[in-house]
Scaffold this motif. Structure first.
Motif, PDB file in Angstrom:
ATOM      1  N   LYS A  66       0.833  -1.215   0.000  1.00  0.00           N
ATOM      2  CA  LYS A  66       0.000   0.000   0.000  1.00  0.00           C
ATOM      3  C   LYS A  66       0.864   1.259   0.000  1.00  0.00           C
ATOM      4  N   ARG A  67       1.881   1.296   0.837  1.00  0.00           N
ATOM      5  CA  ARG A  67       2.771   2.464   0.904  1.00  0.00           C
ATOM      6  C   ARG A  67       3.553   2.627  -0.399  1.00  0.00           C
ATOM      7  N   LEU A  68       4.051   1.532  -0.943  1.00  0.00           N
ATOM      8  CA  LEU A  68       4.806   1.589  -2.190  1.00  0.00           C
ATOM      9  C   LEU A  68       3.919   2.040  -3.353  1.00  0.00           C
ATOM     10  N   ALA A  69       2.677   1.568  -3.362  1.00  0.00           N
ATOM     11  CA  ALA A  69       1.744   1.974  -4.413  1.00  0.00           C
ATOM     12  C   ALA A  69       1.457   3.472  -4.323  1.00  0.00           C
ATOM     13  N   GLU A  70       1.360   3.988  -3.105  1.00  0.00           N
ATOM     14  CA  GLU A  70       1.142   5.426  -2.930  1.00  0.00           C
ATOM     15  C   GLU A  70       2.330   6.227  -3.451  1.00  0.00           C
ATOM     16  N   VAL A  71       3.546   5.743  -3.175  1.00  0.00           N
ATOM     17  CA  VAL A  71       4.750   6.402  -3.681  1.00  0.00           C
ATOM     18  C   VAL A  71       4.750   6.410  -5.205  1.00  0.00           C
ATOM     19  N   SER A  72       4.270   5.323  -5.785  1.00  0.00           N
ATOM     20  CA  SER A  72       4.259   5.174  -7.241  1.00  0.00           C
ATOM     21  C   SER A  72       3.050   5.803  -7.917  1.00  0.00           C
ATOM     22  N   GLY A  73       2.027   6.073  -7.144  1.00  0.00           N
ATOM     23  CA  GLY A  73       0.828   6.667  -7.716  1.00  0.00           C
ATOM     24  C   GLY A  73      -0.013   5.706  -8.538  1.00  0.00           C
ATOM     25  N   VAL A  74       0.013   4.418  -8.173  1.00  0.00           N
ATOM     26  CA  VAL A  74      -0.804   3.416  -8.870  1.00  0.00           C
ATOM     27  C   VAL A  74      -1.521   2.564  -7.820  1.00  0.00           C
ATOM     28  N   SER A  75      -2.445   1.740  -8.264  1.00  0.00           N
ATOM     29  CA  SER A  75      -3.164   0.861  -7.325  1.00  0.00           C
ATOM     30  C   SER A  75      -2.208  -0.208  -6.783  1.00  0.00           C
ATOM     31  N   GLU A  76      -2.600  -0.799  -5.656  1.00  0.00           N
ATOM     32  CA  GLU A  76      -1.756  -1.818  -5.025  1.00  0.00           C
ATOM     33  C   GLU A  76      -1.538  -3.025  -5.932  1.00  0.00           C
ATOM     34  N   ALA A  77      -2.610  -3.518  -6.517  1.00  0.00           N
ATOM     35  CA  ALA A  77      -2.504  -4.702  -7.372  1.00  0.00           C
ATOM     36  C   ALA A  77      -1.652  -4.409  -8.606  1.00  0.00           C
ATOM     37  N   HIS A  78      -1.868  -3.255  -9.195  1.00  0.00           N
ATOM     38  CA  HIS A  78      -1.096  -2.879 -10.387  1.00  0.00           C
ATOM     39  C   HIS A  78       0.389  -2.713 -10.022  1.00  0.00           C
ATOM     40  N   PHE A  79       0.641  -2.102  -8.868  1.00  0.00           N
ATOM     41  CA  PHE A  79       2.028  -1.926  -8.426  1.00  0.00           C
ATOM     42  C   PHE A  79       2.704  -3.284  -8.250  1.00  0.00           C
ATOM     43  N   ALA A  80       2.070  -4.190  -7.511  1.00  0.00           N
ATOM     44  CA  ALA A  80       2.678  -5.498  -7.217  1.00  0.00           C
ATOM     45  C   ALA A  80       2.994  -6.267  -8.499  1.00  0.00           C
ATOM     46  N   ARG A  81       2.031  -6.299  -9.427  1.00  0.00           N
ATOM     47  CA  ARG A  81       2.258  -7.002 -10.707  1.00  0.00           C
ATOM     48  C   ARG A  81       3.363  -6.339 -11.510  1.00  0.00           C
ATOM     49  N   SER A  82       3.305  -5.029 -11.608  1.00  0.00           N
ATOM     50  CA  SER A  82       4.259  -4.284 -12.436  1.00  0.00           C
ATOM     51  C   SER A  82       5.672  -4.352 -11.869  1.00  0.00           C
ATOM     52  N   PHE A  83       5.793  -4.266 -10.552  1.00  0.00           N
ATOM     53  CA  PHE A  83       7.111  -4.337  -9.914  1.00  0.00           C
ATOM     54  C   PHE A  83       7.766  -5.675 -10.217  1.00  0.00           C
ATOM     55  N   LYS A  84       6.998  -6.749 -10.076  1.00  0.00           N
ATOM     56  CA  LYS A  84       7.556  -8.078 -10.329  1.00  0.00           C
ATOM     57  C   LYS A  84       7.964  -8.227 -11.793  1.00  0.00           C
ATOM     58  N   ARG A  85       7.158  -7.714 -12.708  1.00  0.00           N
ATOM     59  CA  ARG A  85       7.511  -7.785 -14.128  1.00  0.00           C
ATOM     60  C   ARG A  85       8.761  -6.966 -14.432  1.00  0.00           C
ATOM     61  N   ALA A  86       8.865  -5.811 -13.808  1.00  0.00           N
ATOM     62  CA  ALA A  86       9.989  -4.915 -14.105  1.00  0.00           C
ATOM     63  C   ALA A  86      11.304  -5.389 -13.487  1.00  0.00           C
ATOM     64  N   PHE A  87      11.264  -5.903 -12.256  1.00  0.00           N
ATOM     65  CA  PHE A  87      12.499  -6.210 -11.534  1.00  0.00           C
ATOM     66  C   PHE A  87      12.717  -7.694 -11.240  1.00  0.00           C
ATOM     67  N   GLY A  88      11.751  -8.524 -11.600  1.00  0.00           N
ATOM     68  CA  GLY A  88      11.937  -9.963 -11.454  1.00  0.00           C
ATOM     69  C   GLY A  88      11.646 -10.528 -10.076  1.00  0.00           C
ATOM     70  N   LEU A  89      11.324  -9.676  -9.125  1.00  0.00           N
ATOM     71  CA  LEU A  89      11.001 -10.105  -7.760  1.00  0.00           C
ATOM     72  C   LEU A  89       9.779  -9.349  -7.268  1.00  0.00           C
ATOM     73  N   PRO A  90       8.973  -9.977  -6.443  1.00  0.00           N
ATOM     74  CA  PRO A  90       7.898  -9.211  -5.802  1.00  0.00           C
ATOM     75  C   PRO A  90       8.518  -8.173  -4.862  1.00  0.00           C
ATOM     76  N   PRO A  91       7.820  -7.084  -4.585  1.00  0.00           N
ATOM     77  CA  PRO A  91       8.394  -6.023  -3.738  1.00  0.00           C
ATOM     78  C   PRO A  91       8.876  -6.515  -2.377  1.00  0.00           C
ATOM     79  N   HIS A  92       8.119  -7.395  -1.743  1.00  0.00           N
ATOM     80  CA  HIS A  92       8.506  -7.879  -0.418  1.00  0.00           C
ATOM     81  C   HIS A  92       9.813  -8.663  -0.475  1.00  0.00           C
TER      82      HIS A  92
END
Length: 162
Positions: A32-58
């Motif tokens: 939730k905090r990371l999504a706020e920093v990114s300005g996107v929804s939580e689900a979109h952030f989690a999916r996009s982060f994993k696609r971009a960097f190869g790991l889930p944010p956690h």
């Protein structure tokens, strides 16, 4: 849906969140905090982060914390408990278990191995070594030579008495 790598604006937003995690990995970073920093929804952030960097944010955050812990184990004399709390863990047991899962060794074994493999001077901070090896500029060059030569060089300011 656009691929993360094809959307530079989204990638910049994800990098902003990743940079925040890197700078303050000891803090809690729920999605939730990371999504706020990114300005996107939580689900979109989690999916996009994993696609971009190869790991889930956690998992990325856990990896950063372990990297910092390895550095502190190798380069400091902090207690393992202190290292666990400084790097953001709330429980020593969780720190030890995840550390072992990621590195294959316990924190104490990692410390022992890293210290056994490094010569003694490599463990001395560079600033201390430089200070110890720095020439003493309060003594004149000729005086240093006299000390080294153990009075073999005659003082230039005194005249020989016959």
């Amino acid at each position: 849906m656009n691929d993360v790598l094809e959307d530079p604006a989204l990638l910049r937003r994800l990098l902003r969140a990743k940079d925040r995690m890197d700078a303050s990995s000891h803090e809690d970073w729920p999605v939730k905090r990371l999504a706020e920093v990114s300005g996107v929804s939580e689900a979109h952030f989690a999916r996009s982060f994993k696609r971009a960097f190869g790991l889930p944010p956690h998992r990325y955050l856990l990896t950063r914390r372990i990297e910092q812990a390895v550095t502190l184990l190798r380069d400091t004399d902090l207690a393992i408990t202190d290292i666990a709390f400084v790097t953001g863990w709330e429980s020593l047991g969780t720190f030890g278990r995840i550390f072992r899962d990621i590195t294959g060794r316990s924190p104490s074994a990692m410390r022992a191995e890293s210290r056994a493999a490094v010569p003694a001077l490599d463990r001395v901070p560079a600033c201390v070594l430089k200070a110890a090896q720095r020439p003493d500029l309060t003594i004149a060059v000729l005086e240093k030579r006299r000390r080294v030569a153990k009075a073999k060089v005659r003082p230039s300011s005194t005249k020989e008495v016959t």
